[in-house]
Each structure stands twice: as structure tokens, then as C-alpha cells.
Write a protein that holds these residues in place. Structure first.
Motif, PDB file in Angstrom:
ATOM      1  N   ALA A  16      38.802  38.754  48.261  1.00  0.00           N
ATOM      2  CA  ALA A  16      38.825  38.110  49.574  1.00  0.00           C
ATOM      3  C   ALA A  16      39.239  36.648  49.471  1.00  0.00           C
ATOM      4  O   ALA A  16      40.044  36.164  50.262  1.00  0.00           O
ATOM      5  N   VAL A  17      38.727  35.938  48.510  1.00  0.00           N
ATOM      6  CA  VAL A  17      39.051  34.517  48.355  1.00  0.00           C
ATOM      7  C   VAL A  17      40.139  34.316  47.307  1.00  0.00           C
ATOM      8  O   VAL A  17      41.079  33.554  47.515  1.00  0.00           O
ATOM      9  N   PHE A  18      40.016  35.005  46.193  1.00  0.00           N
ATOM     10  CA  PHE A  18      40.956  34.840  45.082  1.00  0.00           C
ATOM     11  C   PHE A  18      41.535  36.196  44.672  1.00  0.00           C
ATOM     12  O   PHE A  18      41.006  36.861  43.788  1.00  0.00           O
ATOM     13  N   PRO A  19      42.620  36.638  45.296  1.00  0.00           N
ATOM     14  CA  PRO A  19      43.178  37.957  44.968  1.00  0.00           C
ATOM     15  C   PRO A  19      43.814  37.998  43.580  1.00  0.00           C
ATOM     16  O   PRO A  19      44.317  36.987  43.083  1.00  0.00           O
ATOM     17  N   ASP A  20      43.768  39.185  42.958  1.00  0.00           N
ATOM     18  CA  ASP A  20      44.422  39.397  41.668  1.00  0.00           C
ATOM     19  C   ASP A  20      45.932  39.277  41.832  1.00  0.00           C
ATOM     20  O   ASP A  20      46.481  39.639  42.872  1.00  0.00           O
ATOM     21  N   LYS A  21      46.602  38.781  40.788  1.00  0.00           N
ATOM     22  CA  LYS A  21      48.062  38.710  40.774  1.00  0.00           C
ATOM     23  C   LYS A  21      48.579  39.312  39.491  1.00  0.00           C
ATOM     24  O   LYS A  21      48.007  39.113  38.422  1.00  0.00           O
ATOM     25  N   LEU A  22      49.669  40.052  39.599  1.00  0.00           N
ATOM     26  CA  LEU A  22      50.394  40.553  38.435  1.00  0.00           C
ATOM     27  C   LEU A  22      51.817  40.024  38.523  1.00  0.00           C
ATOM     28  O   LEU A  22      52.467  40.161  39.559  1.00  0.00           O
ATOM     29  N   ILE A  23      52.277  39.415  37.445  1.00  0.00           N
ATOM     30  CA  ILE A  23      53.639  38.903  37.367  1.00  0.00           C
ATOM     31  C   ILE A  23      54.313  39.624  36.211  1.00  0.00           C
ATOM     32  O   ILE A  23      53.799  39.626  35.086  1.00  0.00           O
ATOM     33  N   ILE A  24      55.431  40.261  36.492  1.00  0.00           N
ATOM     34  CA  ILE A  24      56.166  40.996  35.465  1.00  0.00           C
ATOM     35  C   ILE A  24      57.494  40.287  35.258  1.00  0.00           C
ATOM     36  O   ILE A  24      58.306  40.188  36.170  1.00  0.00           O
ATOM     37  N   THR A  25      57.688  39.757  34.047  1.00  0.00           N
ATOM     38  CA  THR A  25      58.934  39.078  33.695  1.00  0.00           C
ATOM     39  C   THR A  25      59.699  39.956  32.714  1.00  0.00           C
ATOM     40  O   THR A  25      59.277  41.056  32.402  1.00  0.00           O
ATOM     41  N   ASP A  26      60.797  39.429  32.203  1.00  0.00           N
ATOM     42  CA  ASP A  26      61.586  40.178  31.224  1.00  0.00           C
ATOM     43  C   ASP A  26      60.847  40.345  29.901  1.00  0.00           C
ATOM     44  O   ASP A  26      61.153  41.250  29.128  1.00  0.00           O
ATOM     45  N   GLU A  27      59.868  39.467  29.622  1.00  0.00           N
ATOM     46  CA  GLU A  27      59.166  39.506  28.336  1.00  0.00           C
ATOM     47  C   GLU A  27      57.680  39.819  28.431  1.00  0.00           C
ATOM     48  O   GLU A  27      57.107  40.358  27.486  1.00  0.00           O
ATOM     49  N   PHE A  28      57.029  39.465  29.546  1.00  0.00           N
ATOM     50  CA  PHE A  28      55.577  39.539  29.629  1.00  0.00           C
ATOM     51  C   PHE A  28      55.092  40.237  30.896  1.00  0.00           C
ATOM     52  O   PHE A  28      55.763  40.245  31.919  1.00  0.00           O
ATOM     53  N   VAL A  29      53.867  40.748  30.810  1.00  0.00           N
ATOM     54  CA  VAL A  29      53.061  41.116  31.970  1.00  0.00           C
ATOM     55  C   VAL A  29      51.974  40.052  32.009  1.00  0.00           C
ATOM     56  O   VAL A  29      51.265  39.851  31.024  1.00  0.00           O
ATOM     57  N   ILE A  30      51.855  39.362  33.123  1.00  0.00           N
ATOM     58  CA  ILE A  30      50.876  38.287  33.254  1.00  0.00           C
ATOM     59  C   ILE A  30      49.897  38.663  34.355  1.00  0.00           C
ATOM     60  O   ILE A  30      50.306  38.929  35.486  1.00  0.00           O
ATOM     61  N   TYR A  31      48.607  38.684  34.018  1.00  0.00           N
ATOM     62  CA  TYR A  31      47.545  38.927  34.987  1.00  0.00           C
ATOM     63  C   TYR A  31      46.879  37.593  35.260  1.00  0.00           C
ATOM     64  O   TYR A  31      46.499  36.885  34.329  1.00  0.00           O
ATOM     65  N   ARG A  32      46.732  37.253  36.538  1.00  0.00           N
ATOM     66  CA  ARG A  32      46.132  35.967  36.886  1.00  0.00           C
ATOM     67  C   ARG A  32      45.051  36.178  37.941  1.00  0.00           C
ATOM     68  O   ARG A  32      45.280  36.796  38.972  1.00  0.00           O
ATOM     69  N   LYS A  33      43.859  35.667  37.643  1.00  0.00           N
ATOM     70  CA  LYS A  33      42.735  35.699  38.582  1.00  0.00           C
ATOM     71  C   LYS A  33      42.296  34.258  38.802  1.00  0.00           C
ATOM     72  O   LYS A  33      41.810  33.595  37.885  1.00  0.00           O
ATOM     73  N   SER A  34      42.518  33.769  40.018  1.00  0.00           N
ATOM     74  CA  SER A  34      42.132  32.392  40.345  1.00  0.00           C
ATOM     75  C   SER A  34      40.628  32.284  40.471  1.00  0.00           C
ATOM     76  O   SER A  34      39.932  33.262  40.728  1.00  0.00           O
ATOM     77  N   ARG A  35      40.139  31.066  40.296  1.00  0.00           N
ATOM     78  CA  ARG A  35      38.716  30.761  40.435  1.00  0.00           C
ATOM     79  C   ARG A  35      38.594  29.482  41.238  1.00  0.00           C
ATOM     80  O   ARG A  35      39.597  28.882  41.597  1.00  0.00           O
ATOM     81  N   VAL A  36      37.381  29.040  41.490  1.00  0.00           N
ATOM     82  CA  VAL A  36      37.177  27.800  42.243  1.00  0.00           C
ATOM     83  C   VAL A  36      37.864  26.649  41.530  1.00  0.00           C
ATOM     84  O   VAL A  36      38.553  25.849  42.148  1.00  0.00           O
ATOM     85  N   ILE A  37      37.704  26.593  40.229  1.00  0.00           N
ATOM     86  CA  ILE A  37      38.380  25.585  39.423  1.00  0.00           C
ATOM     87  C   ILE A  37      39.213  26.313  38.374  1.00  0.00           C
ATOM     88  O   ILE A  37      38.675  26.957  37.476  1.00  0.00           O
ATOM     89  N   GLY A  38      40.523  26.247  38.496  1.00  0.00           N
ATOM     90  CA  GLY A  38      41.417  26.863  37.523  1.00  0.00           C
ATOM     91  C   GLY A  38      41.636  28.341  37.762  1.00  0.00           C
ATOM     92  O   GLY A  38      41.462  28.844  38.871  1.00  0.00           O
TER      93      GLY A  38
END
Length: 92
Positions: A16-38
């Protein structure tokens, strides 16, 4: 080329506040979960992806990505169509 997918905010699972993100590039799969700080970020090389599975729920789906080295990414709250697209991109 990079593809970016953001989970739905109404899916629950803390998105609800910090949705999961998946970024797929030519070399990597990047999972990003935001937090209050960072944020928490996990990267797996595409050549190291061992398996990709989709866990479908009533409205949304989860993506489970396992690396050959034992790392696991579980990204929750994507639409079913996005989940299939992510799986297709990673299985190429």
C-alpha cells in the motif's frame, strides 16, 4: 533495454505504501522494496536465474525467482498479465 514492473498498491502484502518493483535489464533482475528510509535491493544476473514461477491468487500474482546460487526473490502483488510477462522475459 530495461523493463520495470511495479506491484499494485491494493494487493496487500505491504504494498500500500511501498510497492514491490522488479526491473529486468539485459544483465540483471533487480528487486527493489522501498522503506521509510532507503530501500532493500537484490540483484541476480540473468545467467544465474535458475527458475521462475508464478503463484496466482484470486486477483493478483506473486513472482518467485530462484538463482543457481540459492538466492530467492519473492515479489508480491503483480497483475496476472504482468506476472506472465515477467516470467516470459526471464525464461527467454
Amino acid at each position: 533495454m530495461a523493463y520495470e514492473f511495479t506491484a499494485s498498491r491494493v494487493s496487500g502484502d505491504g504494498n500500500a505504501v511501498f510497492p514491490d518493483k522488479l526491473i529486468i535489464t539485459d544483465e540483471f533482475v533487480i528487486y527493489r522494496k522501498s522503506r521509510v528510509i532507503g530501500y532493500k535491493e537484490t540483484k541476480i544476473r540473468l545467467s544465474s536465474v535458475g527458475s521462475v514461477s508464478v503463484r496466482q491468487h484470486l486477483l493478483f500474482a506473486d513472482i518467485i525467482i530462484e538463482s543457481k546460487g540459492g538466492n530467492v526473490i519473492v515479489a508480491r502483488g503483480f497483475s496476472r498479465g504482468e506476472a506472465r510477462e515477467i516470467a516470459d522475459l526471464l525464461e527467454e
